[in-house]
Design an enzyme around this catalytic site. Structure first.
Site, PDB file in Angstrom:
ATOM      1  N   CYS A 178      -1.229   1.206   4.557  1.00 14.06           N
ATOM      2  CA  CYS A 178      -2.130   0.588   5.543  1.00 14.06           C
ATOM      3  C   CYS A 178      -3.553   1.137   5.490  1.00 14.06           C
ATOM      4  O   CYS A 178      -4.525   0.395   5.688  1.00 14.06           O
ATOM      5  CB  CYS A 178      -1.557   0.705   6.947  1.00 14.06           C
ATOM      6  SG  CYS A 178      -1.242   2.386   7.514  1.00 14.06           S
ATOM      7  N   ASP A 359      -5.242  -6.119  11.524  1.00 12.93           N
ATOM      8  CA  ASP A 359      -4.065  -5.266  11.371  1.00 12.93           C
ATOM      9  C   ASP A 359      -3.424  -5.488  10.004  1.00 12.93           C
ATOM     10  O   ASP A 359      -2.977  -6.591   9.700  1.00 12.93           O
ATOM     11  CB  ASP A 359      -3.067  -5.602  12.483  1.00 12.93           C
ATOM     12  CG  ASP A 359      -1.894  -4.645  12.525  1.00 12.93           C
ATOM     13  OD1 ASP A 359      -1.795  -3.766  11.647  1.00 12.93           O
ATOM     14  OD2 ASP A 359      -1.063  -4.774  13.449  1.00 12.93           O
ATOM     15  N   HIS A 361      -0.619  -4.367   8.991  1.00  9.32           N
ATOM     16  CA  HIS A 361       0.835  -4.209   9.044  1.00  9.32           C
ATOM     17  C   HIS A 361       1.546  -5.563   9.100  1.00  9.32           C
ATOM     18  O   HIS A 361       2.297  -5.875  10.028  1.00  9.32           O
ATOM     19  CB  HIS A 361       1.223  -3.351  10.250  1.00  9.32           C
ATOM     20  CG  HIS A 361       0.596  -1.994  10.226  1.00  9.32           C
ATOM     21  ND1 HIS A 361      -0.615  -1.729  10.819  1.00  9.32           N
ATOM     22  CD2 HIS A 361       1.005  -0.837   9.654  1.00  9.32           C
ATOM     23  CE1 HIS A 361      -0.928  -0.454  10.623  1.00  9.32           C
ATOM     24  NE2 HIS A 361       0.038   0.103   9.921  1.00  9.32           N
TER      25      HIS A 361
END
Length: 459
Positions: A178, A359, A361
């Site tokens: 990430c 994000d 993820h």
């Protein structure tokens, strides 16, 4: 007996690491199950920022002469969001205006009567969606595992379990990539601004956009691929494949890869300290002493122990309001985000701001590499953008982060220096004339020699 004790301790350590990992994944699962999209209370009319541009839902009022030219008609253009950038010279970084002291009945209705845009300025959503969004990917060419005996200990508990089940290397970066993806996002948006301009929006210059995204494909042939970040991280930063990167390692990879592959962009990194030195910066931006090259400044910093110290909240938020901003890579421990926007909290009793982020993820199939960028499909490109807003209050951010700024020319440099100096709260970036590591400037050495000579004459 000692071996038994050692094995027992290792088992306890592994169990504790596993429990901590499960707790973290549990919180993440809860966030996924309960992650409503934020709404904007129109009644407060708070500006929302995206990389140095401000947007509101306030009706725009313009002055125009009447037909008889004897009076001025004030025309109101409803629902037209305004877009502004910070003025030059910048003597203080503007902050969003204070909130109203209390909620009203009309403000509660703003949440009951949700529109498709959830109350956000359309121009802000268009800007947000146009930012490049790099995420976890899967099914790419495997990245070989390290044979170093220390490699396993460097991995998270979940990754250790995964490597036991899969001996063929890493064909996905889910669970460990990430921060690399956040760094890729920061670099990709820097290139977009450099080559397409800050006003670029989706649907324009489609081929040029594909050319930029192709450099981040999940393939060793792409200069800014995950594979090349991992390769340089292993060589220069001591990071093993499958190991989570921190801001410092990410900055070093961006600097090395960009300096090797970009003729029109330079990268200046402060390392782990928030100090920017003008002589060192100019050595990167103006290597021949004459021509200024657009330069990405990467500031690695830590603004607290477990949480960001409140004295830094305003200055950190202000970085996203600067025209030179290209975002912040950071977020939560082992769960990096890419922050690109900000809006002051609507609660009069809650200080600080919410920061909007992309994000990483979210696992998608690998972005393929094509020599001919016309082979990219709309679906390929769509995976690099999102209109879905997510935000985090500044108090909940991890204090360790990487802050990026794009300096296009010397006027930009002068403006940015003022921006980071004149902020509310405590400054988070220090700018000095000379880097101690570069030694003393020649004119300074000559001045000291003169003083020594005069001193000798008076003895």
């Amino acid at each position: 007996m000692a071996d038994v004790s050692q094995r027992t301790q290792q088992a306890v350590d592994t169990a504790m690491a596993g429990a901590a990992e499960m707790s973290r994944y549990g919180r993440r699962l809860l966030n996924m199950l309960w992650d409503p999209e934020p709404t904007n209370d129109r009644s407060l009319n708070r500006p929302v920022w995206c990389l140095g541009c401000s947007y509101t839902n306030e009706p725009t009022t313009v002055d125009r002469p009447d037909q008889d030219a004897s009076s001025t008609v004030r025309a109101t253009l409803p629902t037209t969001p305004s877009t502004t950038t910070l003025p030059y010279p910048l003597k203080a970084v503007p902050t969003t205006p204070p909130e109203s002291s209390s909620s009203s009945f009309s403000s509660s209705l703003a949440y009951d009567e949700l529109l498709e845009d959830a109350g956000w300025p359309i121009a802000f959503l268009d800007d947000f969606e146009s930012r490049v969004w790099m995420t976890y990917r899967s099914e790419f060419e495997p990245i070989s595992k390290s044979n170093d005996p220390r490699a396993s200990a460097a991995l998270s508990f979940a990754m250790r379990l995964r490597t036991l089940a899969d001996q063929g290397g890493f064909s996905s970066d889910t669970g460990w990539g990430c921060m690399i993806r956040s760094g890729q996002s920061l670099l990709a948006n820097t290139l977009v601004i450099c080559q397409l301009g800050r006003d670029w929006r989706r649907g324009k210059a489609a081929r040029q956009e594909r050319e930029i995204l192709a450099r981040f494909a999940d393939d060793p042939r792409a200069p800014y691929s995950l594979h090349n970040f991992v390769r340089h991280g292993a060589v220069a930063c001591g990071k093993f494949p499958g190991e989570w990167f921190g801001p410092s390692a990410t900055a070093r990879c961006i600097q090395a890869l960009a300096n090797s592959n970009e003729s029109s962009l330079r990268v200046y990194s402060t390392g782990d300290l928030p100090d920017v030195y003008e002589d060192s910066f100019m050595a990167v931006a103006k290597p021949d002493g004459e021509t200024f090259h657009p330069t990405l400044i990467l500031v690695g910093t830590r603004l607290g122990i477990d949480k960001i110290n409140q004295v830094y909240w305003e200055a950190l938020t202000a970085t996203l309001q600067m025209p030179q901003s290209v975002g912040i890579a950071g977020g939560r421990p082992s769960a990096s985000h890419y922050f690109i926007g900000a809006q002051r909290s609507g609660d009069a009793y809650e200080p600080g701001s919410y920061l909007f982020y992309l994000d990483p993820h979210c696992t998608r199939p690998a972005l393929p590499f094509h020599e001919d960028v016309d082979q990219y499909t709309s679906d390929d490109i769509n995976t690099c953008h999102t209109r879905r807003l997510r935000r985090l209050h500044v108090r909940d951010m991890d204090p360790s982060m990487l802050i990026g700024f794009l300096i296009k020319d010397e006027d930009d440099w002068d403006m940015w220096k003022d921006s980071v100096k004149y902020v509310q709260g405590k400054t988070i970036i220090n700018v000095a004339d000379h880097d101690p590591a570069r030694g003393m400037p020649a004119e300074r050495e000559a001045a000291i020699d003169e003083v020594e000579t005069l001193k000798g004459e008076f003895v």
